[in-house]
Scaffold this motif. Structure first.
Motif, PDB file in Angstrom:
ATOM      1  N   UNK A  87       1.077  -1.157   0.210  1.00  0.00           N
ATOM      2  CA  UNK A  87       0.308  -0.205   0.404  1.00  0.00           C
ATOM      3  C   UNK A  87       0.474   0.950   0.130  1.00  0.00           C
ATOM      4  N   UNK A  88       0.981   2.261  -0.675  1.00  0.00           N
ATOM      5  CA  UNK A  88       1.586   3.396  -1.137  1.00  0.00           C
ATOM      6  C   UNK A  88       0.528   4.931  -0.978  1.00  0.00           C
ATOM      7  N   UNK A  89       1.399   5.306   0.393  1.00  0.00           N
ATOM      8  CA  UNK A  89       0.454   6.561   0.444  1.00  0.00           C
ATOM      9  C   UNK A  89       1.266   7.815   0.424  1.00  0.00           C
ATOM     10  N   UNK A  90       0.877   8.571  -0.055  1.00  0.00           N
ATOM     11  CA  UNK A  90       1.876  10.046  -0.052  1.00  0.00           C
ATOM     12  C   UNK A  90       0.400  11.769   0.305  1.00  0.00           C
ATOM     13  N   UNK A  91       1.483  12.747   0.796  1.00  0.00           N
ATOM     14  CA  UNK A  91       0.587  14.458   0.621  1.00  0.00           C
ATOM     15  C   UNK A  91       1.476  14.802  -0.533  1.00  0.00           C
TER      16      UNK A  91
ATOM     17  N   UNK B 291      -5.533  16.809  -9.978  1.00  0.00           N
ATOM     18  CA  UNK B 291      -4.649  16.680 -10.771  1.00  0.00           C
ATOM     19  C   UNK B 291      -4.580  15.048 -10.106  1.00  0.00           C
ATOM     20  N   UNK B 292      -4.297  14.297 -11.742  1.00  0.00           N
ATOM     21  CA  UNK B 292      -4.018  12.937 -11.991  1.00  0.00           C
ATOM     22  C   UNK B 292      -2.317  12.808 -11.934  1.00  0.00           C
ATOM     23  N   UNK B 293      -2.916  11.628 -10.656  1.00  0.00           N
ATOM     24  CA  UNK B 293      -1.451  10.515  -9.988  1.00  0.00           C
ATOM     25  C   UNK B 293      -1.632   9.361 -11.016  1.00  0.00           C
ATOM     26  N   UNK B 294       0.059   8.974 -10.919  1.00  0.00           N
ATOM     27  CA  UNK B 294       0.497   7.651 -11.189  1.00  0.00           C
ATOM     28  C   UNK B 294       0.968   7.168 -10.331  1.00  0.00           C
ATOM     29  N   UNK B 295       1.527   6.018 -10.375  1.00  0.00           N
ATOM     30  CA  UNK B 295       2.389   5.476  -9.747  1.00  0.00           C
ATOM     31  C   UNK B 295       3.536   4.879 -10.348  1.00  0.00           C
TER      32      UNK B 295
ATOM     33  N   UNK C 124      -1.403   3.913 -12.896  1.00  0.00           N
ATOM     34  CA  UNK C 124      -2.979   5.179 -12.804  1.00  0.00           C
ATOM     35  C   UNK C 124      -3.389   5.028 -11.452  1.00  0.00           C
ATOM     36  N   UNK C 125      -4.291   6.514 -11.325  1.00  0.00           N
ATOM     37  CA  UNK C 125      -4.747   6.170 -10.087  1.00  0.00           C
ATOM     38  C   UNK C 125      -5.824   7.406 -10.481  1.00  0.00           C
ATOM     39  N   UNK C 126      -6.950   6.183  -9.557  1.00  0.00           N
ATOM     40  CA  UNK C 126      -7.789   6.924 -10.112  1.00  0.00           C
ATOM     41  C   UNK C 126      -8.281   7.454  -9.071  1.00  0.00           C
ATOM     42  N   UNK C 127      -8.882   8.969  -9.886  1.00  0.00           N
ATOM     43  CA  UNK C 127      -9.252  10.210  -8.693  1.00  0.00           C
ATOM     44  C   UNK C 127      -8.152  10.701  -8.574  1.00  0.00           C
ATOM     45  N   UNK C 128      -8.633  11.368  -7.489  1.00  0.00           N
ATOM     46  CA  UNK C 128      -6.760  12.091  -7.186  1.00  0.00           C
ATOM     47  C   UNK C 128      -6.775  11.485  -5.468  1.00  0.00           C
ATOM     48  N   UNK C 129      -7.268  10.762  -5.605  1.00  0.00           N
ATOM     49  CA  UNK C 129      -6.117   9.857  -4.286  1.00  0.00           C
ATOM     50  C   UNK C 129      -5.354   9.794  -3.789  1.00  0.00           C
ATOM     51  N   UNK C 130      -4.725  10.478  -2.594  1.00  0.00           N
ATOM     52  CA  UNK C 130      -3.643  10.094  -2.023  1.00  0.00           C
ATOM     53  C   UNK C 130      -3.378   8.301  -1.507  1.00  0.00           C
ATOM     54  N   UNK C 131      -3.843   7.453  -1.749  1.00  0.00           N
ATOM     55  CA  UNK C 131      -2.853   6.545  -1.401  1.00  0.00           C
ATOM     56  C   UNK C 131      -3.077   5.208  -2.937  1.00  0.00           C
ATOM     57  N   UNK C 132      -2.465   4.229  -2.989  1.00  0.00           N
ATOM     58  CA  UNK C 132      -2.677   3.399  -3.679  1.00  0.00           C
ATOM     59  C   UNK C 132      -2.024   1.569  -3.265  1.00  0.00           C
ATOM     60  N   UNK C 133      -2.054   0.828  -4.397  1.00  0.00           N
ATOM     61  CA  UNK C 133      -1.963  -0.121  -3.362  1.00  0.00           C
ATOM     62  C   UNK C 133      -1.322  -1.262  -4.731  1.00  0.00           C
ATOM     63  N   UNK C 134      -0.521  -2.058  -4.749  1.00  0.00           N
ATOM     64  CA  UNK C 134       0.330  -2.411  -5.844  1.00  0.00           C
ATOM     65  C   UNK C 134      -0.265  -4.235  -5.352  1.00  0.00           C
ATOM     66  N   UNK C 135      -0.376  -5.123  -6.668  1.00  0.00           N
ATOM     67  CA  UNK C 135      -0.541  -6.320  -6.221  1.00  0.00           C
ATOM     68  C   UNK C 135       0.084  -6.571  -7.307  1.00  0.00           C
ATOM     69  N   UNK C 136       0.614  -8.329  -7.390  1.00  0.00           N
ATOM     70  CA  UNK C 136       1.601  -9.118  -7.862  1.00  0.00           C
ATOM     71  C   UNK C 136       3.019  -9.016  -7.612  1.00  0.00           C
TER      72      UNK C 136
END
Length: 1309
Positions: free
Chosen positions: A1088-1092, A1099-1103, A1118-1130
């Motif tokens: 799980x990736x999070x940031x400020x 702004x559209x974010x990407x990881x 690509x991060x959906x919406x302008x969320x400040x977290x994302x989950x990497x799987x696999x």
């Protein structure tokens, strides 16, 4: 120690060089036979030439011979000591001394015993000049004792166990050589499993049944006495575990079975050495042997490494199937930790051996014989090394020097004896003893003081004959004390020959590097010292080289024909050549078909065996030359075609009419080979003397009829000419060569690019481009460098230098013009008078600063500076211009004045004014001016201050921030413009609201005083976004604006607008958005990736992520919406990943990288499915369903009636299916008591109680009525005629599997 001797060496340096040369000559003369007269007259102290070894082991069955040979003049007498006391050989009838030497012969073959003469012997050789002593010779007879008798019990052990058979040989002198054999004297085979250790024991890593035998015998061979001793045979019996029943095992005692270790496979353990570590000490120069033998099953393999280094490649050897590591010629560098590694399939073990290399004394500089003349000085040096460091002691004539007779000419300084002003009584033999706990060295060196006039040992009127263009060596062997000086003269008159043309060797030999015809003549060698002079004449003749002017040529001949090879030789008329022919580098066949004439070889009736290479060799007493050709034999052809080929090379090349710079080359044309020679001959020459290597030159001789050409020569060049003919088929092969050496001449030209520049204020550096090798025209190229001041009346000052291209004149005045010239010269003479060039001595820094500096301000960014020039003499160098340093002290209160940035402008030449562009308006400037020459800058003028007026509009404020937001107010903070360009009059603030649809409201204009940096806006709307425009003003106008956006806080009773976060103030800066506080929470396969984020909204974010340390491209999510977290799987378990977060769009930016590591793959992840809640619930549901089905089936059966299958059974009875009786608890018509028991095919459930997919399918076979439990449409069983088995009770976790319909159909057949 050397520092104490150095002053002496400096005082003695004038005599050291001839002393060393004389010493080399003297040692050589004493080592080789001299003429009889010299041997009769020359006295020499004794020198030990041969002696027995220090540790002398003798055969007790033979006479003892202790050697001691010495030489000296007069011949020395000999005496012996035994065990430190005088050994009187006259009193022992068994001891005699060999005539003319000191060798002792002890006759023990008759009646004596060798043990009687054990001891330490030392020989002394003495004459009137001194006494030399031998080493201490320890004499011991060899011993080969018998083996002690012992009773050896038979050994019985299981197959696979380890075994060690001890040898323990008797201690002999020297030690015995150990080997194992059987009764038939056959060596026992050895391998990685069975091997002999360094101690002689036989090691078995594991035993096999074939190792059983009764004749394991250890033998000890004593080479000195040529005897072999034998140990009692050892019996070994190896049995298999299956052969040992309980009865045999009960009857075997502990001693009958070897060891108790299991015969199962096992990891290695060391049989030798014991433990994890051991130590080993070895002496320098010996062979270091390290051993590791391991047992184990399977047989371990041994490896070796050095922990703190690498094993020496050329000195490392592996013996005994890698169990022994040997390093030859071991030195102190081989000390360290060595590790042996034993490895098999079940494990690895290590043993570390710490090796320490000690050293018996060894020579660094052994003392050398010293031959001096009366009054000369010298030194004996004795230097040895060892570990530990050896102690040096001196003896004189065999007596410790502390108690030896005093000699005022000697002084002892540690390992050196210094002699000063020696006299003949100073002659003696000195002994140097270097010893430590591991041994000693004894070196004899005599000091022989001689006074001998020169003697020339070379025979008078010796004739030397040398081939032209080869070196000539004229001998002049000499002797004398003091060391004579040697001079050579040519002819009866003339000066001594110089080393620039000739080579004078230290042994007196005169070498002429390239002997020419004019080198012929008589040469005189003169030897002189303070006691006299000697001379000798020798004669030199230069002969022409032998040449083959017509060489044999490649020939193709038919079988049965005759072929001939030419070999025409040209030689010096005073030499008689011998010509021989070889075939394939061997003698010609002894066959009458081969005929050798004067200049020709003829082979008649050619056969296939005659093919090969034929070589003509011409020999004289001084040289030889050869030429070869190949003969090819082919089958005969009816009509041979004419042979067309390139022409043969011209031959008989000759040089005539040789002058200083020209020569005529002539030749004889070769055969044209049926193709006319064209009108071109190609001539070439090369020079093999110059430093730049070989230079080849070619040109065309325009006429084919001419056979000579006049060639120009460069002086002092070794030319090699060749001539090639050409026809339509090409040029001739193997051109004939001819060499000539052009005489030296004075240079034709002087060096180019002469310059004079000073590198320091008080010097003049004169440089020039040196002449190349061709331009030197002779040996000894030098340069005459001359100089004088231009404006003075001084004479020319000159110096001659060589092998350099510059000369530095020191002590010159600063920056004074000089006249310079450089002239080339060599051993022949000077080049023409050179041209004179002008240079200057070195520059120094200018002395005076420019004066009258004033500044005129042109506008707000430009100023003009004027100054007065400095006096030319104060420049003290080449005037390069004036340099202005200027800087502004604006905002100096905010910065350290020591770090004010200064700007520099340089104005070339003698200009006295310049413009300063790019100034900042409304600024205070300071400047100064300096004069510049080639050395650097002069002093600075006094600082001048000027001010620039107000200029253009100011720059934008440096920053703008909105702080302390409330419901109805916002506070602005800012920094003034970095470039105000004038006096700020006020700030202008404009702002307007922005609604949720991003529409702008009315614009409010506000003026703020110039001295403010903070302002609070009140009465604003709550939860409203505002946009601000802010700029500064001067009298020139309004400056650039800076914009910002902010939101007032939310009303506590109100509802937030959809685009405003609760209780937050959003700052929308146009620059520097950023992503911070990137954190990662990683699991086994995901993270799980999070940031400020700080910056504009929407702004559209990407990881992006990838494996850390790899070169693969980043993977992007690509991060959906302008969320400040994302989950990497696999993700892969136990892997380090790199990750970063970025924003899409033109103003895209990314965060700093972070690295995280996923968790390792855990075996506990394979959870027992039977313990999972969902599985238990599913099974309960299945059980309930099955219970309902059983109830339904039971009710239907109680209703009676027959299934259609029963009717079929009545019509087609099956003998294998018999109705069961009612008393068995079954129905009479058809029993399905066993229908609940499906055919058992083994457990399908894994041991970890997880359930596979096929096992979880619901099937009526487990609870239905029939073997297979499958129904047709009419309700009959598909498997009605399938066979039945008794149901076996379930074991453990096993479960029965219901056959599928396919299996049921297969069983129906």
């Amino acid at each position: 120690m050397q520092l104490e001797i150095m002053p002496k060496k400096k005082r003695l340096s004038a005599g050291r060089v001839p002393l060393i040369l004389f010493l080399c000559q003297m040692i050589s003369a004493l080592d080789v036979p001299l003429d009889s007269k010299l041997l009769e007259d020359l006295v020499q102290p004794p020198t030990i030439t041969q002696q027995s070894p220090k540790d002398y082991i003798v055969d007790p069955r033979e006479n003892i011979v202790i050697q001691c040979e010495a030489k000296g003049k007069p011949p020395p007498s000999f005496s012996w000591t035994r065990n430190g006391t005088h050994f009187d050989i006259d009193k022992d009838p068994l001891v005699t001394m060999k005539a003319g030497s000191g060798t002792l012969i002890i006759n023990i073959m008759g009646e004596g015993k060798a043990e009687t003469y054990e001891g330490v012997y030392q020989c002394t050789a003495r004459n009137e000049r001194g006494a030399a002593i031998s080493n201490n010779i320890v004499v011991r007879p060899s011993r080969s004792p018998l083996w002690t008798k012992e009773k050896l019990e038979p050994i019985t052990l299981r197959s696979g166990q380890s075994l060690v058979l001890p040898c323990r040989p008797p201690i002999g002198l020297p030690p015995a050589i150990i080997f194992w054999m059987d009764n038939s004297f056959q060596r026992l085979p050895q391998s990685e499993r069975v091997s002999q250790g360094l101690n002689g024991d036989l090691y078995f890593s594991n035993v096999l049944p074939e190792d059983s035998r009764e004749d394991y015998i250890c033998y000890a061979r004593f080479n000195h006495t040529q005897t072999i001793q034998q140990k009692q045979p050892i019996s070994v019996k190896v049995v298999l575990v299956d052969e040992l029943n309980d009865t045999i095992a009960a009857n075997l005692s502990d001693t009958e079975v070897y060891g108790a270790k299991s015969s199962r496979e096992r990891p290695p353990t060391f049989l030798t050495p014991q433990g994890n570590a051991s130590n080993k000490e070895e002496l320098r120069g010996n062979v270091l042997s390290l051993e590791c033998i391991a047992e184990g099953l399977p047989t371990p393999i041994i490896y070796w490494i050095k922990e703190d280094g690498t094993l020496p490649i050329n000195r490392t050897f592996y013996r005994n199937f890698q169990k022994t590591l040997q390093i030859t010629q071991v030195s102190e560098a081989d000390s360290g930790k060595y590790q042996c590694i034993a490895k098999n399939a079940l494990g690895v073990i290590h043993h570390t051996i710490s090796v320490t290399v000690k050293a018996a004394p060894y020579w660094i500089m052994a003392p050398q014989n010293l031959v001096l003349s009366p009054g000369e000085d010298g030194a004996l040096i004795c230097r040895a090394s060892g570990n530990p460091k050896p102690r040096i002691s001196w003896l004189s004539n065999g007596v410790p020097i502390e108690i030896a007779p005093d000699d005022p000419s000697r002084k002892i300084n540690g390992d050196t004896i210094i002699f000063s002003s020696v006299q003949e009584r100073s002659s003696a033999v000195y002994q140097c003893n270097a010893s430590n706990e591991y041994g000693y060295l004894l070196g004899n060196a005599f000091v022989n003081v001689l006074a001998e006039p020169p003697r020339i040992l070379t025979s008078e009127n010796t004739l030397y004959q040398v081939i032209a263009n080869r070196p000539a060596l004229l001998d002049c062997a000499f002797f004398g004390s003091p060391l004579p000086t040697i001079e050579w003269f040519k002819g009866t008159k003339g000066s001594a020959l110089r080393e620039d043309t000739y080579v004078l060797h230290e042994n007196g030999t005169l070498e002429i590097p390239v002997a020419q015809k004019d080198s012929t003549g008589t040469y005189t060698c003169v030897a002189r010292n303070t006691l006299g002079m000697a001379r000798n004449e020798v004669h030199l003749e230069i002969k022409d080289p032998t040449r083959i002017i017509k060489q044999p040529e490649y020939a193709v001949v038919q079988r049965g024909r005759t072929v001939s090879f030419d070999c025409q030789v040209k030689h010096d008329h005073t030499l008689i050549p011998t010509v021989i022919w070889l075939k394939d580098n061997g003698e010609l066949p002894s066959d009458g078909r081969f005929t050798v004439d004067k200049d020709q070889l003829v082979v008649a009736d050619v056969s296939d065996s005659d093919g090969g290479t034929y070589t003509c060799v011409a020999n004289t007493t001084l040289d030889d030359v050869s030429a070869s050709a190949v003969l090819s034999v082919v089958a005969p052809t009816p009509t041979p075609a004419p042979i067309y080929d390139v022409p043969n090379p011209p031959f008989d090349l000759e040089l005539t009419d040789q002058l200083d710079k020209s020569v005529q080359l002539s030749w004889t044309p070769g055969d044209a080979n049926n193709s006319p020679i064209t009108n071109s001959f190609y001539l070439g020459y090369n020079d093999s003397i110059r430093d730049q290597g070989i230079a080849t030159h070619s040109f065309i001789h325009p006429s084919s009829s001419d056979t000579n050409v006049q060639l120009k020569l460069s002086p002092y060049v070794n030319y090699s000419f060749r001539v090639m003919a050409e026809n339509s088929l090409g040029r001739s092969f193997r051109p004939t060569r001819l060499t000539v050496f052009a005489k030296a001449a004075e240079p034709d030209k002087n060096p180019m690019t002469v310059e004079g520049l000073g590198s320091e204020p008080d010097n003049l550096v004169i440089t020039w481009q040196p002449l190349n090798g061709f331009e030197s025209n002779g040996p000894g190229l030098q340069y005459k460098v001359s100089w004088r001041q231009k404006d003075g009346d001084d004479e020319w000052t000159s110096v001659v230098v060589a092998n350099v291209s510059k000369y530095i004149v020191s002590g010159t005045p600063t920056f004074v013009p000089y006249l310079i010239k450089v002239q080339a010269l060599n051993d022949v003479g000077f080049a023409p008078e050179p041209a004179v060039v002008m240079g200057h001595s070195g520059e120094d820094l200018p002395m005076v600063a420019p004066g009258n500096v004033h500044v005129t301000v042109v506008n707000s960014t430009l100023a003009e500076v004027h100054w007065d020039p400095v006096p030319p003499k104060s420049v003290r160098g080449h005037l390069q211009g004036y340099r202005i340093y200027y800087w502004t002290d604006q905002n100096s209160s905010k910065r350290n004045r020591r770090h004010i940035e200064k700007k520099i402008l340089t104005f070339q030449g003698s200009k006295t004014h310049g413009m300063l562009p790019g100034l900042e308006p409304f600024s205070h400037y300071t400047l100064n001016v300096r004069v510049v020459n080639g050395k650097g800058e002069g002093p600075a003028s006094p600082d001048r201050v000027f001010h620039t007026p107000e200029g253009e509009v100011p720059s934008a404020p440096s920053s703008l921030k909105i702080v302390n937001p409330t419901l109805d107010s916002l506070t602005l903070e800012w920094d003034p413009p970095s470039h105000p360009n004038g006096i700020l009059t006020e700030y202008t603030l404009k702002y307007q609201p922005i609604n949720s649809t991003h529409e702008l409201g009315p614009l409010v204009d506000l003026k703020i005083p110039a001295n403010k940096t903070r302002w609070t806006l009140k009465n604003l709307n709550f939860s409203t976004r505002y946009k601000f425009y802010f700029y500064a003003q001067t009298s020139a106008g309004s400056g650039s604006q800076i914009t910002e956006e902010a939101v007032t806080t939310v009303d506590e009773a109100g509802i937030l607008p959809p685009d405003v976060g609760a209780g937050k103030v959003y700052l929308f800066q146009a620059v520097n958005p950023r992503i911070s506080k990137l954190t990662v929470a990683a699991a086994e396969t995901y993270a799980n990736i999070s940031w400020e984020y700080e910056g504009p909204e929407h702004v559209n974010f990407y990881v992006e992520y990838g494996v850390a340390g790899s070169k693969e491209e980043w993977r992007k999510e690509i991060v959906n919406g302008s969320r400040s977290f994302f989950g990497l799987k696999g993700l892969m378990p136990g892997t380090a990943y790199k990750v970063r977060v970025g924003a899409e769009g033109d103003s895209g930016f990314v965060s700093s990288e972070d690295v995280f590591e996923t968790g390792p793959a855990m075996a506990s992840r394979q959870v027992d499915i039977a313990t999972q809640g969902w599985f238990i619930g599913l099974m309960c549901a299945v059980a309930l369903l099955i219970l309902i089905l059983l109830i339904v089936c039971f009710i239907r059966r109680n209703k009676g009636g027959k299934y259609p299958v029963k009717e079929k059974e009545d019509a087609h009875p099956d003998p294998e299916i018999q109705p069961m009786k009612e008393d068995d608890g079954t129905f009479g018509e058809y029993s399905d008591a066993e229908d609940h028991k499906p055919l058992k095919k083994g457990s399908r459930t894994p041991s970890d109680r997880t359930v596979k997919k096929e096992d979880s399918d619901d099937s009526l076979v487990d609870y239905g009525e029939g073997v297979n439990g499958q129904f047709n449409e009419d309700g009959s069983f598909i498997g009605q005629y399938s066979g039945k088995k008794e149901k076996e009770p379930a074991e453990g976790n096993e479960s029965s599997e219901a056959p599928s319909p396919v299996n049921a159909m297969n069983s129906f057949v």
